[in-house]
Structures are given as C-alpha cells and as structure tokens.
Design a protein around this motif. Structure first.
Motif, PDB file in Angstrom:
ATOM      1  N   PRO A 199      72.428  46.785  31.752  1.00 55.29           N
ATOM      2  CA  PRO A 199      73.246  45.777  32.455  1.00 55.29           C
ATOM      3  C   PRO A 199      73.368  46.116  33.935  1.00 55.29           C
ATOM      4  O   PRO A 199      73.106  47.251  34.355  1.00 55.29           O
ATOM      5  CB  PRO A 199      74.606  45.876  31.750  1.00 55.29           C
ATOM      6  CG  PRO A 199      74.628  47.226  31.114  1.00 55.29           C
ATOM      7  CD  PRO A 199      73.209  47.565  30.782  1.00 55.29           C
ATOM      8  N   THR A 200      73.752  45.131  34.707  1.00 52.27           N
ATOM      9  CA  THR A 200      73.907  45.336  36.144  1.00 52.27           C
ATOM     10  C   THR A 200      75.017  46.350  36.411  1.00 52.27           C
ATOM     11  O   THR A 200      76.114  46.263  35.851  1.00 52.27           O
ATOM     12  CB  THR A 200      74.241  44.013  36.843  1.00 52.27           C
ATOM     13  OG1 THR A 200      73.184  43.087  36.578  1.00 52.27           O
ATOM     14  CG2 THR A 200      74.388  44.199  38.337  1.00 52.27           C
ATOM     15  N   ALA A 201      74.710  47.329  37.255  1.00 55.79           N
ATOM     16  CA  ALA A 201      75.694  48.351  37.608  1.00 55.79           C
ATOM     17  C   ALA A 201      76.678  47.807  38.647  1.00 55.79           C
ATOM     18  O   ALA A 201      76.369  46.856  39.379  1.00 55.79           O
ATOM     19  CB  ALA A 201      74.995  49.590  38.143  1.00 55.79           C
ATOM     20  N   THR A 202      77.842  48.430  38.708  1.00 52.84           N
ATOM     21  CA  THR A 202      78.873  48.048  39.673  1.00 52.84           C
ATOM     22  C   THR A 202      79.191  49.244  40.547  1.00 52.84           C
ATOM     23  O   THR A 202      79.722  50.254  40.063  1.00 52.84           O
ATOM     24  CB  THR A 202      80.153  47.567  38.963  1.00 52.84           C
ATOM     25  OG1 THR A 202      79.835  46.505  38.061  1.00 52.84           O
ATOM     26  CG2 THR A 202      81.180  47.096  39.972  1.00 52.84           C
ATOM     27  N   ALA A 228      78.098  50.868  33.298  1.00 58.43           N
ATOM     28  CA  ALA A 228      76.667  51.150  33.139  1.00 58.43           C
ATOM     29  C   ALA A 228      76.210  52.119  34.216  1.00 58.43           C
ATOM     30  O   ALA A 228      76.704  52.104  35.348  1.00 58.43           O
ATOM     31  CB  ALA A 228      75.848  49.858  33.223  1.00 58.43           C
ATOM     32  N   VAL A 229      75.253  52.971  33.866  1.00 60.89           N
ATOM     33  CA  VAL A 229      74.672  53.879  34.844  1.00 60.89           C
ATOM     34  C   VAL A 229      73.998  53.075  35.953  1.00 60.89           C
ATOM     35  O   VAL A 229      73.479  51.989  35.732  1.00 60.89           O
ATOM     36  CB  VAL A 229      73.646  54.815  34.162  1.00 60.89           C
ATOM     37  CG1 VAL A 229      72.476  54.030  33.591  1.00 60.89           C
ATOM     38  CG2 VAL A 229      73.148  55.894  35.121  1.00 60.89           C
ATOM     39  N   SER A 230      74.034  53.595  37.164  1.00 62.45           N
ATOM     40  CA  SER A 230      73.321  52.999  38.294  1.00 62.45           C
ATOM     41  C   SER A 230      72.126  53.887  38.596  1.00 62.45           C
ATOM     42  O   SER A 230      72.282  55.030  39.033  1.00 62.45           O
ATOM     43  CB  SER A 230      74.236  52.899  39.522  1.00 62.45           C
ATOM     44  OG  SER A 230      73.532  52.387  40.621  1.00 62.45           O
ATOM     45  N   TRP A 286      67.636  50.154  40.691  1.00 62.05           N
ATOM     46  CA  TRP A 286      66.951  49.674  39.491  1.00 62.05           C
ATOM     47  C   TRP A 286      67.731  48.555  38.821  1.00 62.05           C
ATOM     48  O   TRP A 286      67.177  47.517  38.448  1.00 62.05           O
ATOM     49  CB  TRP A 286      66.754  50.835  38.517  1.00 62.05           C
ATOM     50  CG  TRP A 286      66.164  50.396  37.218  1.00 62.05           C
ATOM     51  CD1 TRP A 286      66.837  50.202  36.030  1.00 62.05           C
ATOM     52  CD2 TRP A 286      64.807  50.062  36.960  1.00 62.05           C
ATOM     53  NE1 TRP A 286      65.962  49.767  35.054  1.00 62.05           N
ATOM     54  CE2 TRP A 286      64.707  49.674  35.606  1.00 62.05           C
ATOM     55  CE3 TRP A 286      63.652  50.058  37.748  1.00 62.05           C
ATOM     56  CZ2 TRP A 286      63.509  49.306  35.020  1.00 62.05           C
ATOM     57  CZ3 TRP A 286      62.455  49.682  37.163  1.00 62.05           C
ATOM     58  CH2 TRP A 286      62.399  49.312  35.807  1.00 62.05           C
ATOM     59  N   ASN A 287      69.033  48.749  38.667  1.00 58.32           N
ATOM     60  CA  ASN A 287      69.871  47.753  37.990  1.00 58.32           C
ATOM     61  C   ASN A 287      71.101  47.427  38.828  1.00 58.32           C
ATOM     62  O   ASN A 287      72.197  47.218  38.304  1.00 58.32           O
ATOM     63  CB  ASN A 287      70.278  48.225  36.599  1.00 58.32           C
ATOM     64  CG  ASN A 287      71.070  49.526  36.621  1.00 58.32           C
ATOM     65  OD1 ASN A 287      70.824  50.414  37.449  1.00 58.32           O
ATOM     66  ND2 ASN A 287      72.022  49.662  35.720  1.00 58.32           N
TER      67      ASN A 287
END
Length: 296
Positions: A199-202, A228-230, A286-287
């Motif tokens: 999923p998209t990271a914040t 989620a990991v970035s 990446w995300n």
C-alpha cells in the motif's frame, strides 16, 4: 539500454514478461532498487570474509562513458544514484550486515579500536508489518575484524510469506544507534513482484535551511506515520521558483527505507550560487506518492 538508445523494444519485452505496462519511470525506480542491493552485496560479501581471504574489492567501472543506470556509483550529471549510498552503507567503519548466503548477522569493525558492549538487534517483518521474528544479543567487536552475531532462521518464514523485510540495528554501550541496515528478501525471483502490492506509504516531512559562508545546508526530517513500510525513498533538491534541479547537492543519505513509526534525519549541502532562490525537497519512492516539501 539498447545500442541505439531506443528503449521501445526493451519496454515491450518487459511488458510481455510481467504482464503490465512498464514506463521509463517505472523501469528507473526498479533499476535503482536493484543497483542498491547489488552494490551493497559486493562490499558486504567482502566483509563477510574479511582478511580470509578478502582484502579488497575492485570495481571495473565507477562510472561509464555513456548515460546509464547500471554499473556505476558516480554520474557526470551530479545526480548521485542509489549505488553510491549502498556502497557508503556497506563500507561504514562500524557496520551491521546480513550474509545473504546463510542469513548470518554480523558486525564489521574496520576501525583500529575494539568496540565493547554493543547490542545487535534483528527484526523480521511481513509486508503487512507483522513482526515474524525478533532477536537481540550483546557483542564485543574486535578491531579490524568481522565479529559473528547470530543466524536468522529465515527459510521457513520465506516459505510461508514469500517476501520478508529484515531490519538490523547496532547500538553502542550508551544505547545510541551506530549502524542500521534494511533488506527486502524474496523466496524466489517471482516473489519480488509482491512488492507491487504494497500500500501507499505515508511520510511526514519537514525541511529547514541554514547558511554558512557560501554553502547552504538543508536539514530534512522524515517520519513514517502510516502502517506500511516506505521503500527506497529518494530526496531531490529543487529550486522552489521553477522546480529545476539544484546541482551539485550532497546528501548524507538517500534512497532510504523507513518502517512504520521510524524517523530519519538527512542533511543536504549545496553551494548557494547553484540555486536561484529558496529551495524545496521533492520526495518519491517505491510506494510513496510524490510530494514536495519547502525548505525555508
């Protein structure tokens, strides 16, 4: 990169193999991630057998004579790519690393001083940020030597999860983090496609500039405030007025990965004459959705 510079046939081949549209931008971000892990492995492989028999590494090219995104750690356009930061990471004087051939965690100390009372910590996560394994031990690291830590039993985790994230930390006797290292590992080549499902990271980011003589230093604070990991977050310094690149610019780190709850401070220094006014920092990963942070 094809000999005539035409990427269309290669992109068509990539699309046929992976079953999804592949843009040049998408190819570049994947190439940077591959460059990072490849160049880090070159020097961590040397560390894993330090002095028996390895005493050095020779790179055929530090930079090619033509534009490329592989086989280099320097670039004529001053845009330092991921491989440089990977080599810098692997060659830390006091360094924690994972041997990818056997999953041994070790401490590399290439200084002239022994380091006592170190704490070696490994945490293994799923892509959903679930803790799969935690291990922590004390170690004394001899001078100019590799000190074994412990082995991580990753085989059953990889069999079950297909992809895992490994976060290593080394703390000194005062509890200060002196080395970090982060790996994304797949059970096989196809498993790495699971990274597309992240999923998209914040990320929360702030930046502030200070001037010393003819140089300006930007201090950037990054925090992963999401779940989620970035992965492989790249910072790029821009002129705020028109969005053009500020070059040269020197980063203490780049292409950084942050787990949920982690924070990192990165400094960027550049000659004031290289800019045409205030700066801003662009982030992409990446995300991570692209974002721009002002650096007043």
């Amino acid at each position: 990169q094809s000999g005539n510079g035409d990427m269309a046939p290669f992109m068509a081949q990539m699309q046929a193999e992976f079953g999804a549209p592949v843009s040049l931008e998408d190819f570049e971000r994947k190439a940077q991630m591959l460059d990072y892990v490849d160049h880090r492995a070159i020097f961590e492989g040397m560390n894993a057998h330090l002095w028996s028999p390895n005493s050095g590494r020779l790179l055929w090219m530090t930079q090619p004579a033509w534009p490329s995104n592989t086989w280099q750690i320097l670039n004529a356009d001053y845009d330092t790519q991921s491989s440089f930061y990977a080599v810098k990471k692997a060659c830390e004087p006091l360094h924690v690393q994972l041997d990818l051939s056997n999953y041994n965690v070790a401490v590399v100390n290439t200084t002239n001083d022994a380091q006592a009372g170190l704490t070696l910590t490994a945490n293994v996560y799923s892509l959903e940020n679930k803790v799969l394994l935690h291990k922590e031990e004390k170690r004394d690291a001899a001078a100019d030597a590799l000190t074994d830590g412990f082995q991580l039993d990753l085989a059953p985790l990889l069999a079950a999860e297909k992809m895992v994230l490994v976060n290593l930390e080394l703390r000194n006797s005062s509890g200060e983090v002196v080395s970090r290292n982060f790996y994304w590992l797949g059970a096989d080549n196809a498993s790495y496609r699971r990274l597309n499902r992240l999923p998209t990271a914040t990320l929360s980011a702030t930046a502030k500039s200070t001037r010393t003589g003819d140089n300006i230093r930007v201090k950037v604070e990054l925090s992963n405030t999401g779940t989620a990991v970035s992965l492989a977050t790249k910072l790029t310094l821009l002129n705020a007025a028109d969005g053009s690149r500020i070059l040269p610019a020197y980063y203490t780190d780049n292409y950084v990965s942050l787990l949920p709850g982690e924070s990192r401070e990165i400094e960027i220094e550049y000659p004031s004459k290289s800019a045409n006014g205030p700066a801003q920092v662009a982030l992409r990963g990446w995300n991570l959705a692209k974002q721009v942070v002002p650096a007043p």
